[in-house]
Design a protein around this motif. Sequence first.
Motif, PDB file in Angstrom:
ATOM      1  N   PHE A   7      50.104  31.625  51.078  1.00  0.00           N
ATOM      2  CA  PHE A   7      48.777  32.267  50.830  1.00  0.00           C
ATOM      3  C   PHE A   7      48.108  32.452  51.496  1.00  0.00           C
ATOM      4  O   PHE A   7      47.386  32.329  52.561  1.00  0.00           O
ATOM      5  N   GLY A   8      47.333  34.051  50.906  1.00  0.00           N
ATOM      6  CA  GLY A   8      46.703  34.908  51.610  1.00  0.00           C
ATOM      7  C   GLY A   8      45.936  35.498  51.098  1.00  0.00           C
ATOM      8  O   GLY A   8      45.908  35.932  50.155  1.00  0.00           O
ATOM      9  N   ILE A   9      44.809  36.332  50.918  1.00  0.00           N
ATOM     10  CA  ILE A   9      43.793  36.944  50.550  1.00  0.00           C
ATOM     11  C   ILE A   9      43.230  38.158  51.404  1.00  0.00           C
ATOM     12  O   ILE A   9      42.406  37.803  52.147  1.00  0.00           O
ATOM     13  N   ARG A  12      40.720  42.190  48.200  1.00  0.00           N
ATOM     14  CA  ARG A  12      41.052  41.467  46.789  1.00  0.00           C
ATOM     15  C   ARG A  12      42.405  40.856  46.399  1.00  0.00           C
ATOM     16  O   ARG A  12      43.010  41.148  44.955  1.00  0.00           O
ATOM     17  N   ILE A  13      43.310  41.592  47.432  1.00  0.00           N
ATOM     18  CA  ILE A  13      44.736  41.557  46.875  1.00  0.00           C
ATOM     19  C   ILE A  13      45.361  39.903  47.955  1.00  0.00           C
ATOM     20  O   ILE A  13      45.225  39.864  48.381  1.00  0.00           O
ATOM     21  N   ALA A  14      45.423  39.293  46.671  1.00  0.00           N
ATOM     22  CA  ALA A  14      46.652  37.502  47.026  1.00  0.00           C
ATOM     23  C   ALA A  14      47.624  37.828  47.396  1.00  0.00           C
ATOM     24  O   ALA A  14      48.013  38.242  46.246  1.00  0.00           O
ATOM     25  N   THR A  15      48.010  37.858  48.054  1.00  0.00           N
ATOM     26  CA  THR A  15      49.417  37.863  48.464  1.00  0.00           C
ATOM     27  C   THR A  15      50.060  35.995  48.637  1.00  0.00           C
ATOM     28  O   THR A  15      49.808  35.297  49.210  1.00  0.00           O
ATOM     29  N   ILE A  16      51.500  35.918  47.732  1.00  0.00           N
ATOM     30  CA  ILE A  16      51.752  34.180  47.334  1.00  0.00           C
ATOM     31  C   ILE A  16      53.487  35.004  48.188  1.00  0.00           C
ATOM     32  O   ILE A  16      53.839  35.590  47.207  1.00  0.00           O
ATOM     33  N   THR A  17      53.984  33.864  49.132  1.00  0.00           N
ATOM     34  CA  THR A  17      54.903  34.488  49.580  1.00  0.00           C
ATOM     35  C   THR A  17      55.995  33.221  49.566  1.00  0.00           C
ATOM     36  O   THR A  17      55.511  32.179  50.177  1.00  0.00           O
ATOM     37  N   LEU A  18      57.250  33.172  48.516  1.00  0.00           N
ATOM     38  CA  LEU A  18      57.912  32.342  48.691  1.00  0.00           C
ATOM     39  C   LEU A  18      58.757  32.159  50.250  1.00  0.00           C
ATOM     40  O   LEU A  18      59.167  33.209  50.608  1.00  0.00           O
ATOM     41  N   ASN A  19      58.519  30.874  50.863  1.00  0.00           N
ATOM     42  CA  ASN A  19      59.325  30.489  52.345  1.00  0.00           C
ATOM     43  C   ASN A  19      59.430  29.487  52.430  1.00  0.00           C
ATOM     44  O   ASN A  19      59.432  28.121  53.548  1.00  0.00           O
ATOM     45  N   ARG A  20      60.701  29.801  51.842  1.00  0.00           N
ATOM     46  CA  ARG A  20      61.935  28.583  52.590  1.00  0.00           C
ATOM     47  C   ARG A  20      63.116  29.126  52.618  1.00  0.00           C
ATOM     48  O   ARG A  20      63.917  29.075  51.768  1.00  0.00           O
ATOM     49  N   PRO A  21      63.026  30.050  53.897  1.00  0.00           N
ATOM     50  CA  PRO A  21      64.237  30.701  53.906  1.00  0.00           C
ATOM     51  C   PRO A  21      65.567  29.756  54.721  1.00  0.00           C
ATOM     52  O   PRO A  21      66.820  31.091  53.926  1.00  0.00           O
TER      53      PRO A  21
END
Length: 258
Positions: A7-9, A12-21
Amino acid sequence: MREFILFGIENRIATITLNRPEKRNALNPQLVAELQSAFKQAESDPAVKVVILKSSANTFSAGADLAYLQQLQSNTYQQNLDDSIRLKMLFSTIYNLDKPVIAQVEGNAIAGGCGLATVCDVIFASPEAIFGYTEVKIGFIPALVATFLLRRIGEGRTRELLLSGELITAETALKYGLINFIEEKNAIADAVKAYAETLVKNISSQSIKATKELLVKIQHLSVDDALNYAARANARARLNGDCKKGIDAFLNKKHPKW
């Protein structure tokens, strides 16, 4: 601390990254809970105006985790209902979020993973992306996603996809109205970022919140009731600060700073 997502901001854009490769971002109760927490965090943070959902792997999400599917076989009805409600809450949170949600789909988005993309407002996909609701092929039903897919692409296409369980390409998904844009794999991240930045710069947060609420509400109403609701929404919007600011900027030939 979240184990399966990033999770990062920024700007003003939050990025939610699925990270279970290692599990192709397959859904299990913990990943669902972490996503719910991240979207709620993005919604409540005034520094966030737009949300991007993406994957760190070559697969967006392969659907349910195999170990999780094995566990379901021994669950009671109540346990299964509780589990279904948690996924329902996640889908509902994303769909009703008062900020735009953009899905960046690279690789496969299958079953519940395809459901995750379906509930987002705008979907970008790479040409290699594959979409499908394969639940009927394992004796299951695509119950939760059906509610949202009907609204997104209509009954005819929804029946075609959910009853067959067949996979479709990004090109077909675009033709069906499931996704909005196709971008080459080496350009999709920049295209999504540019789109999000345009929203940050050009849209009113109050207007987006009210418009998303309007779109959810009017689908359940008759034409007359929908128009009456829309008229009241119009009247309320004219009284909010963003509307007054926007009209003033327009009349003075300026760009409002949102």
